[in-house]
Motif scaffolding. Structure first.
Motif, PDB file in Angstrom:
ATOM      1  N   GLY A 162      74.469  36.588  64.049  1.00 54.87           N
ATOM      2  CA  GLY A 162      74.504  35.505  64.358  1.00 54.87           C
ATOM      3  C   GLY A 162      73.824  35.279  65.479  1.00 54.87           C
ATOM      4  N   SER A 163      73.209  36.274  66.175  1.00 62.43           N
ATOM      5  CA  SER A 163      72.478  36.091  67.282  1.00 62.43           C
ATOM      6  C   SER A 163      71.050  35.441  67.187  1.00 62.43           C
ATOM      7  CB  SER A 163      72.476  37.145  68.159  1.00 62.43           C
ATOM      8  OG  SER A 163      71.659  37.041  69.246  1.00 62.43           O
ATOM      9  N   SER A 164      70.228  34.859  68.087  1.00 60.17           N
ATOM     10  CA  SER A 164      68.986  34.769  68.018  1.00 60.17           C
ATOM     11  C   SER A 164      68.149  35.925  68.312  1.00 60.17           C
ATOM     12  CB  SER A 164      68.449  33.473  68.783  1.00 60.17           C
ATOM     13  OG  SER A 164      68.634  34.018  70.214  1.00 60.17           O
ATOM     14  N   ILE A 165      68.730  36.762  68.681  1.00 60.09           N
ATOM     15  CA  ILE A 165      67.949  38.141  69.189  1.00 60.09           C
ATOM     16  C   ILE A 165      68.062  39.150  68.030  1.00 60.09           C
ATOM     17  CG2 ILE A 165      67.644  40.004  70.742  1.00 60.09           C
ATOM     18  CD1 ILE A 165      69.464  38.171  72.881  1.00 60.09           C
ATOM     19  N   ASP A 166      66.879  39.393  67.678  1.00 58.26           N
ATOM     20  CA  ASP A 166      66.730  40.556  66.700  1.00 58.26           C
ATOM     21  C   ASP A 166      65.650  41.442  67.066  1.00 58.26           C
ATOM     22  OD1 ASP A 166      68.316  40.870  63.909  1.00 58.26           O
ATOM     23  OD2 ASP A 166      66.159  41.510  63.309  1.00 58.26           O
TER      24      ASP A 166
END
Lengths: 114, 118
Positions: free
Chosen positions: B100-104
């Motif tokens: 669910g994070s925008s960091i990948d």
């Protein structure tokens, strides 16, 4: 399940012309989308990614990609191709709410002619 | 930093022989992966690991085993090589995906091992 399709095995373009490498995807939830490039005898290198936000994503070496949710596409683009852009390009996807590993497409070979 | 290092770079095996491919990363990444690359098929995930001491099957695990005894190393074993395992093998590593994070975290790849089984 998640999958990626790259419909073109090879794309040929003249140096200085715009290029597009196509990618469509399928996931059950929100997609996390990536483009990687592979030069001869090397591993893949990350180019850019779409996680959320603006549909147009800018990445390395002047490349950009446009996320289109209605068409489930994530095409790679560059306004002016260089001979040095010739390489193998891979699109990849994973479902955003899960922890699954990336699924890669079959790759598209980009050939830029001088 | 060396990044992701794979050894050996090339290997030729006879059917039935065994071997181990070594992957080492110096980026303190939690996740490590083994992929195989075949013409027209892209990269297919063999096995992966989400941390030291843990491994999981990917898309094409049959005929391979893996071990992650140390965080920085991920070994791929072929117990009885077959011609169908002729391929280029890539190791990759990354930080964990965040749900669910925008960091990948992108994957960092080694330069590959070209394996031929005759």
């Amino acid at each position: 399940a998640q999958s990626v399709a790259q419909p073109e095995d090879q794309v040929n373009v003249a140096e200085g012309n715009p290029l597009t490498v196509k990618c469509t995807y399928s996931v059950s939830g929100n997609p996390y989308l990536f483009w990687y490039v592979q030069y001869p005898n090397r591993g893949l290198q990350f180019l850019l990614k779409y996680i959320t936000g603006d549909n147009l994503v800018k990445g390395s070496y002047g490349f950009e990609a446009e996320f289109n949710k209605s068409q489930t596409s994530f095409h790679l683009k560059k306004p002016s191709a260089l001979v040095s852009d010739s390489a193998l390009y891979f699109c990849a996807v994973r479902e955003g709410t899960g922890r699954r590993a990336l699924t890669f497409g079959s790759g598209t070979r980009l050939q830029v002619q001088p | 930093n060396a990044g992701v290092t794979q050894t050996p770079k090339f290997r030729v095996l006879k059917t039935g022989q065994s071997m181990t491919l070594l992957c080492a990363q110096d980026m303190n990444h939690e996740y490590m992966y083994w992929y195989r690359q075949d013409p027209g098929m892209g990269l297919r995930l063999i096995h992966y690991s989400v941390g030291e001491g843990t491994t999981a099957k990917g898309e094409v695990p049959d005929g391979y085993n893996v071990s992650r005894l140390k965080k920085q190393n991920f070994l791929l074993g072929l117990e009885s090589a077959a011609p169908s395992q002729t391929s280029v093998y890539f190791c990759a590593s990354s930080y964990p995906p965040r749900v669910g994070s925008s960091i990948d975290s992108p994957l960092h790849f080694g330069n590959g091992t070209r394996l031929t089984v005759t």
